[in-house]
Design an enzyme around this catalytic site. Structure first.
Site, short mmCIF file in Angstrom:
data_model
loop_
_atom_site.label_atom_id
_atom_site.label_comp_id
_atom_site.label_asym_id
_atom_site.label_seq_id
_atom_site.Cartn_x
_atom_site.Cartn_y
_atom_site.Cartn_z
N ASP A 277 -7.93 7.71 19.60
CA ASP A 277 -8.77 8.54 18.72
C ASP A 277 -9.28 7.66 17.45
O ASP A 277 -8.55 6.84 16.90
CB ASP A 277 -7.58 9.65 17.91
N ASP B 246 -15.59 11.16 19.16
CA ASP B 246 -14.67 9.97 18.64
C ASP B 246 -13.09 10.13 19.23
O ASP B 246 -12.41 9.40 18.57
CB ASP B 246 -14.47 9.93 17.21
N GLU B 247 -12.81 10.73 20.29
CA GLU B 247 -11.58 10.53 21.10
C GLU B 247 -11.96 10.55 22.55
O GLU B 247 -12.81 11.57 22.96
CB GLU B 247 -10.68 11.44 20.30
#
Lengths: 355, 381
Positions: A9, A103-104
């Protein structure tokens, strides 16, 4: 076989990219988003988070909480580019990469291309490579399933690396406050508190029928995760389930014509997005946030795929008309289609009598 | 009050009127049957406020008169368990305690105050329209049309059956804008012009009663309510208010292409071929060429397809038209005829279906189905 799952993350992804590209912003409280009266924070730097600024907060409240907050207009293209470079790093280790958002991602490294036995070492290496390549930090969680890996990455943010070993898994979950459980939102957490559930151990004490009675289908999921069990595979082909768009208006909408016009523009944007992605759906969901921030959603599922603007327009309006707006003012309108089917020129439309 | 009644007879009556009782009543009293014993006649009422059903049973063994509301669920449940036998109901009018005595048993329950039961609405005589028709005709009128009603919260008028009185006929119409049924009886001559919209739920309840009763039905209605009176049953129902769409204007009068085909063969073919249609669209295509009809369907997602070719009589240009197979099946299932006549004009215009030959002299049945259009290309901005 025991799996090895990593959850990566990125730390305050958008804000960190802005701080990297604008060194004068380093160490400052910044928010990506519009600072205008009716803007919304899309992302906040850690410096800003200390003041209670977080994503989806209205810019107005954000400024009240943190008067020296600096607003930066987002650069989606740059974020996407960085995201793609980071995903490439993951693919060096395994093809079982499931991006959750920009973003993860989850990685299943049980079998990995590097032949490395320690998932912890892989996670550390990935973190280092991300930093070398992009100058950004990430937090990693390592464990035996998705739920634990995700919970672990949350545990030691930012720039963290937390491992939940199989032997410690159950104990870890037992002591975990319920609101820290991934997938337990604020509302569910409050409901659980009311039912006397404060920690994982409290949750584990509940029977499966009790959980399904109170929480419906997700009851089973809660039952499993309270025992540190989560069989969900890392699915690299997770397809998007919906296409949607929403808009916060400069000025609250109240008059009927304003609402219809506002909705019309959102319909146009949604149609554009559906055409761009080639994804068309049968379920249309209208979201309305009122000026008091109370929010409602209403859905409608059609027998045919919504692939024409007039169809979208008609049904969006129908949903709207079924809602008793009273004299409430509308702050935000959103439209989403789900139940996606990719249009291959095979969709049939049932014609109607013209009454 | 006290009376003796046959367990199966009582159950039969309660089952017919009890279907009106809603599981989510706003008024708790409506979870009861209202029993009203007067002279030798027992009158039982059930209601959901919108619709009230009343049945009467003549009894031989009665003592005293009175009214009491008896809990519906428990009464129906116990009656279902009895073999045929006389039951004695003994009601203490002070305490509303009810004893039911059977051959071997005694059951006690408590009634509710009959005064709490809502009053039946009255048909306003100054606005009243009135006609009579045989129960079988009314049964057909509802039965032929009810499947075509809509479930449309925005256009509640379309969720009911439109009953239109003309001087020389009565017409029943239902449509959900995809399909439309018009069922006309020329043997009923109300000698006045009037109309009402009969909601789907009471229509279906009434159909159940009509299927078991052979009698003349007396129909009266004003602008709010309709009342149907049969010898042993009576229904009063709230009407749907509003204007029914002008159905006649959407029925094409000049479809030039005419297909005549065996109904059952056509129906069974569609049932088989539609197994291969796309699950979401349910689209089947009818291709007409010479005296042959080809029915085909495909589901690209699963790479399956099916087709059958049937002999038929066809007068018209070669053409291909798509329909939702489930709609076409419903229509064919509701047309009582060995052969059907299908009138078409264009793949984007309504098709009309009729019995090829009239089975009943006084019946005029027309069913309309809008086609489905295949979008061959998707617009991309």
């Amino acid at each position: 076989m025991v799996r090895k799952i990593i959850h990566i993350d990125m730390d305050a992804f958008y804000a960190s990219i802005e701080q990297r590209d604008h060194p004068e912003l380093k160490g400052k409280a910044i928010a990506v988003g519009k600072g205008s009266e009716r803007g919304v924070v899309a992302a906040a730097s850690y410096e800003a988070r200390r003041y209670g600024v977080h994503s989806a907060l209205s810019s107005k409240i954000a400024k009240k909480r943190c008067p020296h907050l600096i607003f930066i207009t987002g650069r989606m293209e740059v974020y996407k580019q960085e995201s793609a470079r980071i995903m490439d790093i993951f693919l060096d280790y395994t093809d079982l990469v499931e991006p959750l958002s920009i973003d993860e991602a989850f990685l299943d490294v049980t079998e990995n291309k590097m032949g490395m036995r320690s998932a912890t070492l892989i996670a550390r290496e990935i973190k280092e490579r991300i930093y070398e390549l992009t100058g950004l930090t990430a937090s990693a969680g390592v464990s035996i399933n998705k739920f634990l890996a995700k919970t672990a990455s949350d545990y030691d943010k930012p720039d963290g690396l937390y491992v939940i070993k199989p032997a410690d898994a159950e104990k870890f979950v037992e002591q975990l406050p319920i609101k820290k459980f991934h997938g337990v939102g604020q509302v569910t957490a409050q409901k659980m508190h009311r039912l006397g559930i404060q920690t994982g151990a409290d949750l584990k004490r509940q029977s499966l029928p009790w959980l399904t009675r109170h929480f419906g289908k997700v009851g089973l999921h809660y039952y499993n995760i309270s025992r540190a069990m989560d069989q969900r595979p890392v699915n690299p082909e997770r397809i998007r389930k919906s296409v949607g768009t929403e808009r916060t208006f400069e000025k609250d909408l109240q008059e009927n014509f304003e609402i219809i016009t506002g909705l019309y523009h959102i319909e146009k944007e949604l149609m554009r997005r559906m055409n761009r992605s080639g994804s068309y759906g049968r379920t249309l969901t209208l979201k309305i946030k009122f000026s008091d921030f109370q929010q409602i959603t209403r859905s409608k599922t059609l027998p045919v795929v919504i692939d024409q603007f007039d169809l979208l327009h008609r049904h969006a309006k129908e949903i709207l008309y079924q809602i008793d707006l009273g004299s409430r003012k509308i702050r935000l309108l959103g439209l989403t289609v789900s139940h996606l089917e990719t249009n291959e020129g095979q969709e049939a439309v049932q014609l109607e009598l013209d009454f | 009050m006290k009376f003796v009644i046959s367990s199966t007879e009582l159950l039969k009556h309660l089952q017919l009127i009890g279907k009106v009782i809603s599981t989510k009543n706003t008024l708790p009293i409506l979870d009861n049957f209202l029993f009203d014993l007067s002279g030798n006649q027992l009158q039982i009422t059930a209601s959901d406020l919108e619709t009230t059903l009343v049945t009467t049973i003549d009894l031989e063994n009665v003592t005293d008169e009175g009214k009491v509301a008896i809990p519906a669920r428990i009464l129906m449940d116990i009656l279902k368990e009895f073999p045929e036998q006389p039951l004695t109901f003994n009601v203490d009018m002070e305490t509303l305690k009810i004893d039911i005595n059977s051959e071997n048993g005694k059951y006690n329950l408590t009634g509710a105050n009959a005064e709490d039961f809502p009053q039946l609405p009255e048909i306003k005589s100054e606005q009243e329209s009135h006609f009579q028709l045989p129960s079988a005709a009314l049964h057909q009128g509802i039965g032929k049309t009810i499947f075509a009603t809509a479930d449309d919260e925005l256009r509640p008028v379309m969720n009911g059956i439109y009953v239109e009185l003309k001087s020389d006929n009565v017409t029943f119409v239902a449509t959900d804008a995809h399909k439309l049924v018009r069922y006309r009886r020329t043997d009923i001559t109300p000698e006045q012009e009037s109309a009402f919209i009969f909601p789907k739920k009471p229509a279906s309840l009434l159909r159940n009663i009509l299927s078991k009763e052979d009698a003349e039905v007396d129909v009266r209605f004003d602008d709010k309510n309709v009342q149907f009176v049969l010898p042993k049953y009576r229904m009063i129902s709230r009407l749907t208010e509003g204007n029914y769409p002008s159905y006649d204007s959407v029925i094409p009068s000049d479809n030039p292409f005419k297909l005549t085909i065996d109904r059952l063969e056509f129906y069974n073919t569609i049932k088989r071929v539609s197994v291969f249609s796309n699950q979401a669209s349910n689209l089947i295509k009818l291709s007409l060429k010479g005296n042959q009809l080809t029915v085909s369907a495909q589901d690209i997602d699963f790479s399956v397809s099916g087709r059958e070719t049937l002999n038929c009589q066809y007068e018209g240009d070669d053409m291909e038209i798509g329909f939702k197979s489930s709609f076409l099946q419903e229509i064919l299932a509701n047309l009582n005829a060995s052969e059907v006549l299908v009138e078409l004009s264009d793949p984007s215009r309504a098709g009309l279906l009729y019995p090829a030959e009239k089975t009943e002299e006084n019946e005029d049945v027309l069913m309309l189905l809008m086609p489905m259009m295949v979008e061959s290309e998707t617009e991309v901005e």
